[in-house]
Structures are given as C-alpha cells and as structure tokens.
Design a protein around this motif. Structure first.
Motif, PDB file in Angstrom:
ATOM      1  N   HIS A  31     -35.299  -8.780 -17.360  1.00  0.00           N
ATOM      2  CA  HIS A  31     -34.110  -9.592 -17.095  1.00  0.00           C
ATOM      3  C   HIS A  31     -33.587 -10.229 -18.384  1.00  0.00           C
ATOM      4  CE1 HIS A  31     -31.400 -12.465 -15.240  1.00  0.00           C
ATOM      5  NE2 HIS A  31     -32.040 -13.449 -15.841  1.00  0.00           N
ATOM      6  N   VAL A  32     -34.490 -10.843 -19.176  1.00  0.00           N
ATOM      7  CA  VAL A  32     -34.073 -11.475 -20.424  1.00  0.00           C
ATOM      8  C   VAL A  32     -33.573 -10.422 -21.411  1.00  0.00           C
ATOM      9  CG1 VAL A  32     -34.812 -12.917 -22.360  1.00  0.00           C
ATOM     10  CG2 VAL A  32     -35.658 -13.393 -20.060  1.00  0.00           C
ATOM     11  N   LEU A  33     -34.232  -9.268 -21.440  1.00  0.00           N
ATOM     12  CA  LEU A  33     -33.821  -8.197 -22.350  1.00  0.00           C
ATOM     13  C   LEU A  33     -32.413  -7.710 -22.023  1.00  0.00           C
ATOM     14  CD1 LEU A  33     -34.460  -6.122 -24.573  1.00  0.00           C
ATOM     15  CD2 LEU A  33     -35.439  -4.665 -22.791  1.00  0.00           C
ATOM     16  N   SER A  34     -32.145  -7.422 -20.750  1.00  0.00           N
ATOM     17  CA  SER A  34     -30.827  -6.913 -20.373  1.00  0.00           C
ATOM     18  C   SER A  34     -29.743  -7.965 -20.589  1.00  0.00           C
ATOM     19  CB  SER A  34     -30.842  -6.454 -18.914  1.00  0.00           C
ATOM     20  OG  SER A  34     -31.229  -7.516 -18.042  1.00  0.00           O
ATOM     21  N   CYS A  35     -30.023  -9.214 -20.213  1.00  0.00           N
ATOM     22  CA  CYS A  35     -29.034 -10.271 -20.432  1.00  0.00           C
ATOM     23  C   CYS A  35     -28.829 -10.521 -21.921  1.00  0.00           C
ATOM     24  CB  CYS A  35     -29.481 -11.553 -19.744  1.00  0.00           C
ATOM     25  SG  CYS A  35     -29.357 -11.519 -17.936  1.00  0.00           S
ATOM     26  N   GLY A  36     -29.909 -10.469 -22.692  1.00  0.00           N
ATOM     27  CA  GLY A  36     -29.800 -10.685 -24.125  1.00  0.00           C
ATOM     28  C   GLY A  36     -28.949  -9.629 -24.808  1.00  0.00           C
ATOM     29  N   VAL A  37     -29.134  -8.365 -24.413  1.00  0.00           N
ATOM     30  CA  VAL A  37     -28.337  -7.281 -25.000  1.00  0.00           C
ATOM     31  C   VAL A  37     -26.865  -7.447 -24.635  1.00  0.00           C
ATOM     32  CG1 VAL A  37     -27.910  -4.797 -24.941  1.00  0.00           C
ATOM     33  CG2 VAL A  37     -30.248  -5.656 -25.121  1.00  0.00           C
ATOM     34  N   GLY A  38     -26.575  -7.746 -23.370  1.00  0.00           N
ATOM     35  CA  GLY A  38     -25.189  -7.902 -22.941  1.00  0.00           C
ATOM     36  C   GLY A  38     -24.492  -9.072 -23.612  1.00  0.00           C
ATOM     37  N   ILE A  39     -25.182 -10.212 -23.680  1.00  0.00           N
ATOM     38  CA  ILE A  39     -24.580 -11.399 -24.305  1.00  0.00           C
ATOM     39  C   ILE A  39     -24.396 -11.185 -25.805  1.00  0.00           C
ATOM     40  CG2 ILE A  39     -24.968 -13.841 -24.822  1.00  0.00           C
ATOM     41  CD1 ILE A  39     -26.446 -14.039 -22.127  1.00  0.00           C
ATOM     42  N   THR A  40     -25.349 -10.527 -26.446  1.00  0.00           N
ATOM     43  CA  THR A  40     -25.237 -10.288 -27.890  1.00  0.00           C
ATOM     44  C   THR A  40     -24.083  -9.346 -28.206  1.00  0.00           C
ATOM     45  OG1 THR A  40     -27.639 -10.575 -28.105  1.00  0.00           O
ATOM     46  CG2 THR A  40     -26.484  -9.555 -29.946  1.00  0.00           C
ATOM     47  N   MET A  41     -23.904  -8.303 -27.416  1.00  0.00           N
ATOM     48  CA  MET A  41     -22.791  -7.379 -27.650  1.00  0.00           C
ATOM     49  C   MET A  41     -21.445  -8.084 -27.468  1.00  0.00           C
ATOM     50  SD  MET A  41     -24.181  -3.879 -25.850  1.00  0.00           S
ATOM     51  CE  MET A  41     -22.719  -2.943 -26.290  1.00  0.00           C
ATOM     52  N   ALA A  42     -21.340  -8.910 -26.430  1.00  0.00           N
ATOM     53  CA  ALA A  42     -20.095  -9.666 -26.228  1.00  0.00           C
ATOM     54  C   ALA A  42     -19.868 -10.641 -27.377  1.00  0.00           C
ATOM     55  CB  ALA A  42     -20.151 -10.404 -24.897  1.00  0.00           C
ATOM     56  N   SER A  43     -20.946 -11.281 -27.846  1.00  0.00           N
ATOM     57  CA  SER A  43     -20.818 -12.193 -28.987  1.00  0.00           C
ATOM     58  C   SER A  43     -20.369 -11.431 -30.227  1.00  0.00           C
ATOM     59  CB  SER A  43     -22.157 -12.889 -29.253  1.00  0.00           C
ATOM     60  OG  SER A  43     -22.583 -13.625 -28.123  1.00  0.00           O
ATOM     61  N   TRP A  44     -20.883 -10.225 -30.418  1.00  0.00           N
ATOM     62  CA  TRP A  44     -20.489  -9.412 -31.570  1.00  0.00           C
ATOM     63  C   TRP A  44     -18.985  -9.118 -31.532  1.00  0.00           C
ATOM     64  CZ3 TRP A  44     -18.243  -4.657 -32.457  1.00  0.00           C
ATOM     65  CH2 TRP A  44     -18.359  -4.138 -33.750  1.00  0.00           C
ATOM     66  N   ILE A  45     -18.459  -8.824 -30.344  1.00  0.00           N
ATOM     67  CA  ILE A  45     -17.020  -8.586 -30.206  1.00  0.00           C
ATOM     68  C   ILE A  45     -16.232  -9.838 -30.585  1.00  0.00           C
ATOM     69  CG2 ILE A  45     -15.170  -8.152 -28.537  1.00  0.00           C
ATOM     70  CD1 ILE A  45     -16.608  -5.645 -29.227  1.00  0.00           C
ATOM     71  N   LEU A  46     -16.664 -10.991 -30.097  1.00  0.00           N
ATOM     72  CA  LEU A  46     -15.970 -12.241 -30.423  1.00  0.00           C
ATOM     73  C   LEU A  46     -16.020 -12.533 -31.918  1.00  0.00           C
ATOM     74  CD1 LEU A  46     -17.148 -14.520 -27.461  1.00  0.00           C
ATOM     75  CD2 LEU A  46     -14.915 -13.422 -27.748  1.00  0.00           C
ATOM     76  N   PHE A  47     -17.173 -12.327 -32.535  1.00  0.00           N
ATOM     77  CA  PHE A  47     -17.293 -12.573 -33.975  1.00  0.00           C
ATOM     78  C   PHE A  47     -16.460 -11.563 -34.763  1.00  0.00           C
ATOM     79  CE2 PHE A  47     -21.819 -14.038 -32.791  1.00  0.00           C
ATOM     80  CZ  PHE A  47     -21.318 -15.263 -32.365  1.00  0.00           C
ATOM     81  N   TYR A  48     -16.395 -10.325 -34.281  1.00  0.00           N
ATOM     82  CA  TYR A  48     -15.603  -9.297 -34.950  1.00  0.00           C
ATOM     83  C   TYR A  48     -14.112  -9.645 -34.905  1.00  0.00           C
ATOM     84  CZ  TYR A  48     -13.292  -4.794 -35.638  1.00  0.00           C
ATOM     85  OH  TYR A  48     -12.454  -3.789 -36.071  1.00  0.00           O
ATOM     86  N   LEU A  49     -13.634 -10.031 -33.728  1.00  0.00           N
ATOM     87  CA  LEU A  49     -12.222 -10.391 -33.591  1.00  0.00           C
ATOM     88  C   LEU A  49     -11.892 -11.655 -34.394  1.00  0.00           C
ATOM     89  CD1 LEU A  49     -11.711  -9.699 -29.773  1.00  0.00           C
ATOM     90  CD2 LEU A  49     -11.021  -8.262 -31.699  1.00  0.00           C
ATOM     91  N   SER A  50     -12.813 -12.616 -34.409  1.00  0.00           N
ATOM     92  CA  SER A  50     -12.584 -13.830 -35.199  1.00  0.00           C
ATOM     93  C   SER A  50     -12.505 -13.497 -36.679  1.00  0.00           C
ATOM     94  CB  SER A  50     -13.707 -14.839 -34.941  1.00  0.00           C
ATOM     95  OG  SER A  50     -13.761 -15.203 -33.573  1.00  0.00           O
ATOM     96  N   GLY A  51     -13.351 -12.565 -37.131  1.00  0.00           N
ATOM     97  CA  GLY A  51     -13.306 -12.146 -38.521  1.00  0.00           C
ATOM     98  C   GLY A  51     -12.006 -11.462 -38.874  1.00  0.00           C
ATOM     99  N   GLU A  52     -11.482 -10.655 -37.953  1.00  0.00           N
ATOM    100  CA  GLU A  52     -10.204  -9.996 -38.198  1.00  0.00           C
ATOM    101  C   GLU A  52      -9.067 -11.017 -38.297  1.00  0.00           C
ATOM    102  OE1 GLU A  52      -9.607  -6.617 -38.670  1.00  0.00           O
ATOM    103  OE2 GLU A  52     -11.792  -6.661 -38.892  1.00  0.00           O
ATOM    104  N   LEU A  53      -9.089 -12.020 -37.427  1.00  0.00           N
ATOM    105  CA  LEU A  53      -8.066 -13.067 -37.498  1.00  0.00           C
ATOM    106  C   LEU A  53      -8.165 -13.855 -38.800  1.00  0.00           C
ATOM    107  CD1 LEU A  53      -8.126 -14.450 -33.835  1.00  0.00           C
ATOM    108  CD2 LEU A  53      -6.351 -13.040 -34.890  1.00  0.00           C
ATOM    109  N   LEU A  54      -9.391 -14.161 -39.204  1.00  0.00           N
ATOM    110  CA  LEU A  54      -9.582 -14.892 -40.454  1.00  0.00           C
ATOM    111  C   LEU A  54      -9.146 -14.051 -41.648  1.00  0.00           C
ATOM    112  CD1 LEU A  54     -10.588 -17.417 -41.866  1.00  0.00           C
ATOM    113  CD2 LEU A  54     -12.904 -16.463 -41.821  1.00  0.00           C
ATOM    114  N   SER A  55      -9.418 -12.755 -41.594  1.00  0.00           N
ATOM    115  CA  SER A  55      -8.994 -11.859 -42.673  1.00  0.00           C
ATOM    116  C   SER A  55      -7.476 -11.817 -42.772  1.00  0.00           C
ATOM    117  CB  SER A  55      -9.562 -10.460 -42.438  1.00  0.00           C
ATOM    118  OG  SER A  55      -9.138  -9.565 -43.438  1.00  0.00           O
ATOM    119  N   ASP A  56      -6.798 -11.747 -41.625  1.00  0.00           N
ATOM    120  CA  ASP A  56      -5.330 -11.763 -41.633  1.00  0.00           C
ATOM    121  C   ASP A  56      -4.789 -13.083 -42.171  1.00  0.00           C
ATOM    122  OD1 ASP A  56      -5.358  -9.223 -40.588  1.00  0.00           O
ATOM    123  OD2 ASP A  56      -5.104  -9.878 -38.508  1.00  0.00           O
ATOM    124  N   GLY A  57      -5.462 -14.192 -41.826  1.00  0.00           N
ATOM    125  CA  GLY A  57      -5.028 -15.486 -42.329  1.00  0.00           C
ATOM    126  C   GLY A  57      -5.180 -15.592 -43.841  1.00  0.00           C
TER     127      GLY A  57
END
Length: 353
Positions: free
Chosen positions: A131-157
């Motif tokens: 349970h922790v493994l599956s939730c950890g993988v899902g939450i980490t992948m979603a966090s990676w997307i958020l960090f990736y998009l934030s980095g793109e916005l910061l790069s554009d700024g």
C-alpha cells in the motif's frame, strides 16, 4: 554523612555531569551531537566534491580509453552513416563512464564511513508495504509533474528577464546501439543515486531527527544536477522520496518511485517522435493530467489509511533543527562543495542582451 542512595547502585564518578533529561553523563549531549553532525557534514561534503569533480578529472582518461576500444570499429566505418552512428555511441559511452566514475567511488566511501550507530540497523532492501509502495510511487510521479511544470514556468519567467537557462544534452540518439547505452545511463541513477542519498546519507542523518535527515539529504541530492532549475526540482523531489523511504522503511520505495519518474520523463520526450505537430502536445498534456489525477487519488487514500502521515520522529536530540542545519551547512567541506556547484551551475546560464 552523605550517602548515594539509588537502589544500591554505585555513585557516579567525578568525571560525570548531570544534564536535565539525560541524568549523569560523561559528555554534554549538545557537544556530542554537534560533533557528530560536523563529522557527517564533512563526509557528505567530500562525497559531493567527488561527484562534482570526478567527471572533469576523468574526462581525458575516458576519452583515451574509448578511442582505443572503438578504433577497430572506426576503421570499418567507411561511410557517413556508420561514422555518425559510431560518434553517437562514443558520446553515450563517454557520458555513461563519466557518470559511473562519479558515483561508484562516493558509494564505496559512503559505505565505509556513513555507518549507523546501531549495529543491528534495518536492512536497506527489506520489502515495503504494498500500500505504501503504490501510494508512494503515485504521489511521487504527480509531484514530479508539478515540479516539472513549475520549473518550466520559472524558466519562462527568467527568459523574460533576459536569463536563458541551458541544460545538458539529454536528447535521445538515433543509433540503436547508442539508444541502448542511453537507456542504461538514464535508468542507472534510480539505483545508484537512491542508494547513496536515500540510503547511506539519509540513514546516517536520522540519528539527528527525521526532519533534519530529509532536508540535509535532499539538499545534497539537489547539488549534483548541473543547473539551478534542475537542482531545485531535484531538491523538492528528494524531499518526497526521503519521506516515503522513512515511511515505508525500505529503499525500494524510492527506487521504484524514481524509476517511474524517469520512465515518465522518457515517455514525454518520445512523444514528439511518435506523434507529429500538435498531437504530441495533446498526448503529453493528457498523460500529465492522468498522472496528476492518479497521484491525487493516491494522496487521499494514503491520508485516510495511514495514521498521522505527516508526523515525523524528532529523534533523541539536544538542539533545534535550525541549529542543526546551521551546523551541518557550516562545515568547510560542504561549503567547498556548494561553491563547486555554484561554479558548475553558472556555466548553464546565459544572459541575453
């Protein structure tokens, strides 16, 4: 007459001091803890210096070695296409060998020096809860997307301010042999970096409290990714990975989550090759939305099933986390590593007039 009365036990010797909350001890716990933090910080600084400096030191020997090994193939590459394939293979092999050289020595050094105080410390590779493994993988992948998009916005700024952020070349090569080496180079960090940062470093820092261990190991992890934006994303991702390693008690959680994020990044990079024009952007946005939705669902399930998911152990510590972090980052070796990181990352900034 004064007698020591404590259940018949012998009185403490003259070299003992009384500390409230600790009883009679031979050394001030605050001083001992600060010394241990300084020692661990020095080791981490040396490890980071090795990671940052080894590629530059090994560049010429690796070039000579690959030139010798690939010389017979260069002799038979009698057309332009074969020569281009050989050049692509050379570039990927060179990057792979330099990365392996920069990680293997620090791993051996960490295995020798960053030992936990408890001899019977839990194994790195025990099986995590599904349970922790599956939730950890899902939450980490979603966090990676958020960090990736934030980095793109910061790069554009930054681009609007006249600062262009460059990145190392991570494009997928066209040669089949080069693609194979490229995939090894992309997937290898999921094991080597997790073993070093979420394994040896995180485990050795947990004696000073889980929150301190998460921050210290994540900052160290963020200093090896070449550019300021990638370093910020790596720091944020390291916080998530370290949390789930502590929560699950297994390094496999971080390895699986990191591997999933790498494969997700490769999938997004491959979309422009598979779908022409606007179709690649459409499928990329759909994939990111699907990952974010799955990560949100995993987060809700994790919060509902795990008791006190955001409570971390403070450890048997004598100082506040702010003072421990100040002591950790005040070490000369770590300061030198940070200076090397600043110099390296500054090379990937270009100011546009």
């Amino acid at each position: 007459m004064n007698h020591w009365q404590n259940g018949g036990e012998a009185p403490p010797s003259a070299d003992h001091i009384y500390i409230n909350g600790y009883g009679f001890v031979t050394e001030d716990p605050w001083q001992r803890e600060n010394r241990d933090i300084w020692k661990n910080s020095a080791i981490v600084g040396i490890l980071l210096i090795c990671i940052l400096a080894v590629p530059a030191l090994c560049s010429y020997p690796v070039q000579v070695l690959l030139s010798f090994l690939l010389a017979p193939f260069a002799y038979f590459a009698n057309d332009t296409y074969a020569a281009a394939e050989l050049q692509a293979l050379y570039i990927q092999l060179r990057a792979l060998l330099l990365y392996a050289a920069s990680m293997l020595f620090p791993l051996l050094l960490a295995a020798a020096l960053l030992r936990p105080k408890r001899r019977r410390s839990p194994s790195f590779f025990r099986r995590p809860s599904p349970h922790v493994l599956s939730c950890g993988v899902g939450i980490t992948m979603a966090s990676w997307i958020l960090f990736y998009l934030s980095g793109e916005l910061l790069s554009d700024g930054l681009l609007q301010l006249g600062v262009l952020t460059l990145s190392p070349d991570t494009s997928i090569p066209a040669s089949p042999a080069a693609v194979f080496v490229y995939l090894i180079r992309m997937l290898l960090p999921a094991l080597l970096e997790e073993l070093l940062f979420r394994g040896y470093i995180l485990r050795s820092m947990r004696q000073f409290g889980d929150s301190f261990a998460i921050v210290a190991s994540s900052v160290a992890f963020g200093l090896i990714h070449y550019t300021y934006l990638r370093d910020l994303r790596a720091f944020a991702l390291g916080m998530v990975l370290a949390y789930f390693v502590i929560r699950s008690g297994s390094l496999w959680t971080a390895v699986a989550a990191r591997l999933s994020c790498i494969l997700l990044g490769l999938a997004l990079d491959c979309l422009p090759r598979l779908f022409p024009g606007e179709m690649s952007s459409l499928f990329g946005n759909f994939l990111m939305l699907a990952v974010l939705a799955a990560g949100l669902l995993c987060f809700v399930l994790f919060c509902r099933t795990e008791g006190n998911p955001f409570v971390l152990s403070s450890g048997h510590t004598a100082t506040r986390i702010s003072r421990k972090l100040a002591r950790f980052f005040g070490n000369a070796f770590l300061i030198l590593a940070i200076l090397l990181w600043v110099i390296q990352a500054a090379g990937y900034l270009q100011f546009i007039g």
